[in-house]
Design a protein around this motif. Structure first.
Motif, PDB file in Angstrom:
ATOM      1  N   ASP A   1      -9.583   3.227  -8.219  1.00  0.00           N
ATOM      2  CA  ASP A   1      -9.427   4.672  -8.024  1.00  0.00           C
ATOM      3  C   ASP A   1      -8.754   4.926  -6.676  1.00  0.00           C
ATOM      4  O   ASP A   1      -9.214   4.434  -5.647  1.00  0.00           O
ATOM      5  N   THR A   2      -7.671   5.703  -6.679  1.00  0.00           N
ATOM      6  CA  THR A   2      -7.011   6.043  -5.413  1.00  0.00           C
ATOM      7  C   THR A   2      -7.383   7.442  -4.928  1.00  0.00           C
ATOM      8  O   THR A   2      -7.002   7.817  -3.813  1.00  0.00           O
ATOM      9  N   ASP A   3      -8.100   8.215  -5.766  1.00  0.00           N
ATOM     10  CA  ASP A   3      -8.546   9.566  -5.404  1.00  0.00           C
ATOM     11  C   ASP A   3      -7.380  10.431  -4.924  1.00  0.00           C
ATOM     12  O   ASP A   3      -7.481  11.138  -3.926  1.00  0.00           O
ATOM     13  N   TYR A   4      -6.286  10.358  -5.669  1.00  0.00           N
ATOM     14  CA  TYR A   4      -5.094  11.161  -5.385  1.00  0.00           C
ATOM     15  C   TYR A   4      -4.616  11.009  -3.948  1.00  0.00           C
ATOM     16  O   TYR A   4      -4.232  11.981  -3.295  1.00  0.00           O
TER      17      TYR A   4
ATOM     18  N   ALA B   1      -6.504   0.614   2.799  1.00  0.00           N
ATOM     19  CA  ALA B   1      -7.223  -0.652   2.952  1.00  0.00           C
ATOM     20  C   ALA B   1      -8.335  -0.785   1.911  1.00  0.00           C
ATOM     21  O   ALA B   1      -8.583  -1.887   1.400  1.00  0.00           O
ATOM     22  N   GLU B   2      -9.007   0.324   1.576  1.00  0.00           N
ATOM     23  CA  GLU B   2     -10.058   0.283   0.563  1.00  0.00           C
ATOM     24  C   GLU B   2      -9.469   0.000  -0.817  1.00  0.00           C
ATOM     25  O   GLU B   2     -10.030  -0.784  -1.598  1.00  0.00           O
TER      26      GLU B   2
ATOM     27  N   ALA C   1      -7.882  -6.781  -4.447  1.00  0.00           N
ATOM     28  CA  ALA C   1      -8.149  -8.182  -4.093  1.00  0.00           C
ATOM     29  C   ALA C   1      -9.416  -8.695  -4.762  1.00  0.00           C
ATOM     30  O   ALA C   1      -9.465  -9.845  -5.231  1.00  0.00           O
ATOM     31  N   ARG C   2     -10.456  -7.858  -4.813  1.00  0.00           N
ATOM     32  CA  ARG C   2     -11.704  -8.301  -5.433  1.00  0.00           C
ATOM     33  C   ARG C   2     -11.545  -8.478  -6.939  1.00  0.00           C
ATOM     34  O   ARG C   2     -12.117  -9.405  -7.525  1.00  0.00           O
TER      35      ARG C   2
ATOM     36  N   ARG D   1       4.408   4.278  -3.193  1.00  0.00           N
ATOM     37  CA  ARG D   1       5.267   3.091  -3.228  1.00  0.00           C
ATOM     38  C   ARG D   1       4.705   1.986  -2.334  1.00  0.00           C
ATOM     39  O   ARG D   1       4.690   0.809  -2.713  1.00  0.00           O
ATOM     40  N   ARG D   2       4.235   2.363  -1.157  1.00  0.00           N
ATOM     41  CA  ARG D   2       3.647   1.369  -0.248  1.00  0.00           C
ATOM     42  C   ARG D   2       2.380   0.761  -0.843  1.00  0.00           C
ATOM     43  O   ARG D   2       2.120  -0.440  -0.698  1.00  0.00           O
ATOM     44  N   LEU D   3       1.596   1.586  -1.523  1.00  0.00           N
ATOM     45  CA  LEU D   3       0.368   1.109  -2.156  1.00  0.00           C
ATOM     46  C   LEU D   3       0.676   0.078  -3.236  1.00  0.00           C
ATOM     47  O   LEU D   3       0.022  -0.975  -3.318  1.00  0.00           O
TER      48      LEU D   3
END
Length: 220
Positions: free
Chosen positions: A66-69, A75-76, A82-83, A109-111
């Motif tokens: 979830d990116t929460d918009y 980092a989260e 990664a997990r 895009r960076r994400l």
């Protein structure tokens, strides 16, 4: 048929649904793994086993994040990606609740770039609506509709820019579909330029708790 399957129920709660999903793995575009609205705080052996069985059967497994918009720190989000890779050997990620406005495209895009650096081979974005055109070039697949069947049949519009991309880049996730109309929902998605779809009969708060009838042989 190419189905995106977000089966948001624990394998121990509905093992039959997971077994049917595994046996029909070759009919899917991908399966979204969602142990705890993300990877959770520790590996879940039931999901580890399910992910392994899905991959062995030929399915692509995507970890739910979830990116929460755009509100969650990058980092989260990266840590969730990664997990999923470390605990469930996910092939990629399903980034939910992503932004859709032009001003937020660079951050998205960076994400995605970070997710790929962490080993996400397939990245799916889910803004749930048609975003600004540039988003379609960021990921492998983009969900341009997520909503109820009643809305899908009455108020759907397709921007002209989508025709510049192959239908394999778009997905429609539709819930509340009457079971008899699930095949129609798949055909409608194709007619509207989405080669990938995920019609389910469930309703909120968790319409994805049941397996779509589209995976059964009777729903071709």
């Amino acid at each position: 048929m190419s189905l995106l399957i977000p089966l948001y129920v624990h394998p121990a709660e509905d093992p039959g649904a997971w077994h049917r999903l595994i046996t029909a793995a070759t009919r899917t575009y991908a399966v979204v793994l969602n142990p705890a609205s993300g990877p959770g705080t520790s590996p879940d052996p039931a999901f580890t086993a399910a992910a392994g069985a899905l991959r062995a059967a030929g399915a692509r497994v995507l970890g739910y994040v979830d990116t929460d918009y755009g509100a969650r720190p990058r980092a989260e989000v990266a840590d969730d990606v990664a997990r999923h890779r470390e605990w469930y050997a996910a092939d990629g990620c399903f980034l939910d609740q992503v932004t859709s406005a032009p001003a937020e495209l660079p951050a998205c895009r960076r994400l995605v770039r970070e997710a790929r650096r962490l080993g996400a081979g397939t990245v799916v974005l889910n803004p749930g609506v048609h975003p600004a055109p540039g988003y379609a070039r960021v990921a492998d697949l983009i969900v341009t509709f997520e909503g109820h069947w009643s809305t899908y049949v009455s108020a759907f519009s397709r921007p002209a820019w989508t025709a510049r991309h192959p239908p394999e880049r778009f997905c429609h996730l539709v819930y509340g579909v009457p079971e008899a109309l699930v095949p129609l929902a798949v055909r409608t998605a194709r007619e509207r330029g989405a080669a990938v779809s995920g019609p389910v009969t469930g309703e909120p708060p968790n319409p994805w708790a049941q397996l779509t009838p589209a995976l059964s042989g009777a729903q071709r």
